[in-house]
Write a protein that holds these residues in place. Structure first.
Motif, PDB file in Angstrom:
ATOM      1  N   THR A 148      38.123  -4.245  60.604  1.00  0.00           N
ATOM      2  CA  THR A 148      39.504  -4.736  60.573  1.00  0.00           C
ATOM      3  C   THR A 148      40.495  -3.669  60.119  1.00  0.00           C
ATOM      4  O   THR A 148      40.155  -2.783  59.345  1.00  0.00           O
ATOM      5  CB  THR A 148      39.615  -5.922  59.594  1.00  0.00           C
ATOM      6  N   ILE A 149      41.721  -3.849  60.583  1.00  0.00           N
ATOM      7  CA  ILE A 149      42.818  -2.973  60.128  1.00  0.00           C
ATOM      8  C   ILE A 149      43.704  -3.681  59.127  1.00  0.00           C
ATOM      9  O   ILE A 149      44.033  -3.154  58.096  1.00  0.00           O
ATOM     10  CB  ILE A 149      43.734  -2.564  61.301  1.00  0.00           C
TER      11      ILE A 149
ATOM     12  N   TRP B 135      46.603   2.229  73.954  1.00  0.00           N
ATOM     13  CA  TRP B 135      46.841   0.934  73.318  1.00  0.00           C
ATOM     14  C   TRP B 135      48.123   0.271  73.818  1.00  0.00           C
ATOM     15  O   TRP B 135      48.299  -0.932  73.669  1.00  0.00           O
ATOM     16  CB  TRP B 135      46.884   1.088  71.783  1.00  0.00           C
TER      17      TRP B 135
ATOM     18  N   TYR C 217      38.431  -0.516  57.649  1.00  0.00           N
ATOM     19  CA  TYR C 217      38.590   0.931  57.855  1.00  0.00           C
ATOM     20  C   TYR C 217      38.884   1.624  56.530  1.00  0.00           C
ATOM     21  O   TYR C 217      38.242   2.605  56.167  1.00  0.00           O
ATOM     22  CB  TYR C 217      39.727   1.231  58.842  1.00  0.00           C
TER      23      TYR C 217
ATOM     24  N   ASN D 197      42.833  -6.975  65.632  1.00  0.00           N
ATOM     25  CA  ASN D 197      43.752  -5.969  65.069  1.00  0.00           C
ATOM     26  C   ASN D 197      44.978  -5.810  65.969  1.00  0.00           C
ATOM     27  O   ASN D 197      46.077  -5.530  65.502  1.00  0.00           O
ATOM     28  CB  ASN D 197      43.067  -4.592  64.980  1.00  0.00           C
TER      29      ASN D 197
ATOM     30  N   LEU E 243      42.956   5.906  62.581  1.00  0.00           N
ATOM     31  CA  LEU E 243      41.740   6.320  63.293  1.00  0.00           C
ATOM     32  C   LEU E 243      41.406   7.777  62.976  1.00  0.00           C
ATOM     33  O   LEU E 243      40.259   8.117  62.658  1.00  0.00           O
ATOM     34  CB  LEU E 243      41.944   6.129  64.803  1.00  0.00           C
TER      35      LEU E 243
ATOM     36  N   GLY F 109      32.261  -2.941  66.373  1.00  0.00           N
ATOM     37  CA  GLY F 109      33.345  -1.977  66.579  1.00  0.00           C
ATOM     38  C   GLY F 109      34.684  -2.506  66.103  1.00  0.00           C
ATOM     39  O   GLY F 109      34.760  -3.382  65.228  1.00  0.00           O
ATOM     40  N   ASN F 110      35.717  -1.957  66.697  1.00  0.00           N
ATOM     41  CA  ASN F 110      37.068  -2.327  66.277  1.00  0.00           C
ATOM     42  C   ASN F 110      37.275  -3.843  66.409  1.00  0.00           C
ATOM     43  O   ASN F 110      36.941  -4.429  67.438  1.00  0.00           O
ATOM     44  CB  ASN F 110      38.062  -1.591  67.179  1.00  0.00           C
ATOM     45  N   ASP F 111      37.822  -4.471  65.381  1.00  0.00           N
ATOM     46  CA  ASP F 111      38.136  -5.903  65.475  1.00  0.00           C
ATOM     47  C   ASP F 111      39.305  -6.063  66.438  1.00  0.00           C
ATOM     48  O   ASP F 111      40.416  -5.591  66.170  1.00  0.00           O
ATOM     49  CB  ASP F 111      38.486  -6.452  64.085  1.00  0.00           C
TER      50      ASP F 111
ATOM     51  N   SER G 183      48.040   3.075  63.887  1.00  0.00           N
ATOM     52  CA  SER G 183      46.600   2.904  64.141  1.00  0.00           C
ATOM     53  C   SER G 183      45.966   4.238  64.504  1.00  0.00           C
ATOM     54  O   SER G 183      44.821   4.515  64.126  1.00  0.00           O
ATOM     55  CB  SER G 183      46.363   1.906  65.276  1.00  0.00           C
TER      56      SER G 183
ATOM     57  N   SER H 105      42.649  10.672  69.240  1.00  0.00           N
ATOM     58  CA  SER H 105      43.507   9.645  68.628  1.00  0.00           C
ATOM     59  C   SER H 105      44.848   9.560  69.349  1.00  0.00           C
ATOM     60  O   SER H 105      45.391   8.462  69.549  1.00  0.00           O
ATOM     61  CB  SER H 105      43.731   9.953  67.138  1.00  0.00           C
TER      62      SER H 105
ATOM     63  N   ILE I 190      33.460   2.022  68.250  1.00  0.00           N
ATOM     64  CA  ILE I 190      33.579   3.114  67.275  1.00  0.00           C
ATOM     65  C   ILE I 190      32.354   3.215  66.361  1.00  0.00           C
ATOM     66  O   ILE I 190      32.044   4.289  65.847  1.00  0.00           O
ATOM     67  CB  ILE I 190      34.885   2.972  66.451  1.00  0.00           C
TER      68      ILE I 190
END
Ligand SMILES: CCCCC/C=C/C(=O)SCCNC(=O)CCNC(=O)[C@H](O)C(C)(C)COP(=O)(O)OP(=O)(O)OC[C@H]1O[C@@H](n2cnc3c(N)ncnc32)[C@H](O)[C@@H]1OP(=O)(O)O
Length: 415
Positions: A163-164, A396, A190, A225, A245, A220-222, A241, A389, A270
């Protein structure tokens, strides 16, 4: 719907629901006529619900509907449009309660929460090493023993998705209003992993392990987020983000001690790509390795655009990173991403016996050996990390990414 101020955030609400499931503080100051016998139970259930493990969307909808019915009575808002899936699901749940009296709804809410609390108390989910657990982490269990610091991702109900968002926990003040007595609790994974790695790099352990609780290593990434958009807008979210990252991956690039992944089950996104930055990767025979970036309208991270071709050759790396081919543990081992695969039935026992033996080796020698092996690549890896990144920051914002994420969140797609 509630304004921004004075809201309760139920910790386990996915942000896609959270935005509109937030309970207006003022509604909790029930009118005097509502101050009946069950009022106290209701208030206690409202605060109890915040401490529960995530009960899943179906139960959350029931709780939402009962809460609205108990505090506002029968559904009194226009039906949301057909594409407004989340609000429509909530409206349907509330509307389905028809003319159920407020008192009954309140009682049903209390009963439901009480049932959830007892099942979560007797949950078979182990609380690993509770006695040796380092305090202060919400999404991890961090323990240090036998010269090994173990960082365990601990959101098993969400397959350890990372989660972020920084949840704002507002404490209930019965006499006045909800006030943000403790905001920005570092409850997201993270940042917690970064904190745990920084602490482990300085503690007296010889080696550090990352693993997952439950049946997954990490999914991996939620993906929720992506729904937590700040008032500054989506571009700002993508920018912050990308910074997060980059910082997250840098922690793995710079980690000074032997770093071991104990991959207890499937790994996605990730959680797979950063494996190229670990010194050793042990996998259960049940583990799989999946990087479905194109399916998600995204591109590789974790330095995998460099480490994977180096580890497995460009053709095999492309099959994983561009076409999202999922590898079994045996395949990942054959490709060199995994050090060794153990039968699932003996995985934990065999791996920890091995690691305990390794942790007795002279720590400084291990640290220097790692530096000799890794240091000459560090600058290059940092530059690759920054470039990946930046590419993702743009991805995104793309329709391809937005559609893929919405498909997952509305349950049209699973990887
Ligand atoms: C800021 C840095 C960004 C870095 C960029 C990173 C990129 C990546 O990591 S890309 C990879 C992202 N991950 C995924 O796309 C995986 C999505 N999840 C799935 O496809 C599936 O959930 C599954 C295959 C991992 C597991 O399927 P299944 O065994 O059927 O279990 P459920 O789907 O029912 O999952 C249980 C529960 O957990 C929630 N969940 C699982 N993974 C995620 C996730 N990655 N994000 C958000 N939520 C996740 C799932 O929604 C279920 O929740 P409830 O419905 O509330 O029970």
């Amino acid at each position: 719907m509630a304004g921004a101020a004075g809201r309760v955030v139920r910790r386990w609400y996915p942000s896609v629901l959270r935005s509109s499931l937030q309970v207006p503080a003022l509604q909790l100051h029930m009118s005097k006529t509502a101050m009946r016998a069950s009022q106290k139970d209701f208030e206690s259930a409202l605060s109890q619900v915040k401490r529960l493990k995530d009960p899943g969307n179906e139960v959350k909808l029931k709780l939402y509907a009962l809460y609205k019915q108990a505090t506002e009575g029968p559904c009194n808002t226009p039906k949301p449009g057909v594409f407004d899936l989340i609000n429509k699901a909530k409206w349907d749940a509330w509307n389905a309660l028809g003319s159920l009296p407020k008192e009954t709804a309140r009682q049903n809410y209390v009963d439901l929460v009480s049932g959830l609390s007892s099942s979560s108390d007797s949950s078979s989910q182990v609380k690993p090493e509770a006695d040796r657990k380092q305090p202060g982490y919400e999404t991890l269990v961090v323990t240090s023993e036998d010269s090994i610091t173990k960082i365990m991702m601990n959101r098993p109900a969400k397959k350890n998705a990372i989660t972020i968002q920084c949840l704002r926990v507002h404490k209930y003040q019965p006499s006045s209003s909800f006030s943000p007595t403790h905001s920005d609790v570092p409850s997201e994974m993270y940042n917690e992993i970064m904190l745990a790695l920084k602490a482990a790099s300085k503690d007296d352990s010889a080696i550090t392990v990352l693993t997952g609780n439950g049946d997954y290593y990490s999914s991996g990434n939620d993906l929720s987020n992506f729904t937590d958009i700040p008032p500054e807008g989506i571009e700002e979210k993508a920018k912050s983000s990308a910074i997060l990252l980059r910082d997250f991956v840098d922690c793995f690039i710079d980690f000074p001690k032997p770093l071991i992944a104990v991959v207890n089950g499937p790994a996605v996104g990730i959680s797979v790509t950063i494996l190229g930055l670990f010194d050793t990767v042990y996998a259960s025979s049940r583990a799989t390795f999946h990087t479905p970036f194109s399916h998600l309208g995204q591109s590789p991270e974790g330095c995998s655009s460099y480490t994977f071709p180096k580890i497995m050759g460009p053709a095999k790396a492309a099959e994983m990173l561009i076409f999202g081919k999922k590898l079994t543990a045996a395949e990942a081992c054959a490709q060199g991403l995994v050090t060794e695969v153990f039968p699932d039935s003996t995985f934990q026992k065999e791996v920890w016996t091995r690691l305990k033996a390794y942790s007795k080796l002279p720590p400084n020698a291990m640290r220097i050996s790692k530096q000799v092996i890794r240091n000459r690549e560090k600058e290059k890896l940092r530059a690759i990390n920054a470039e990946e990144s930046r590419a993702l920051q743009e991805r995104w914002l793309s329709d391809e990414c937005t559609n893929a994420v919405m498909n997952f969140l509305t349950r049209k797609a699973k990887l």
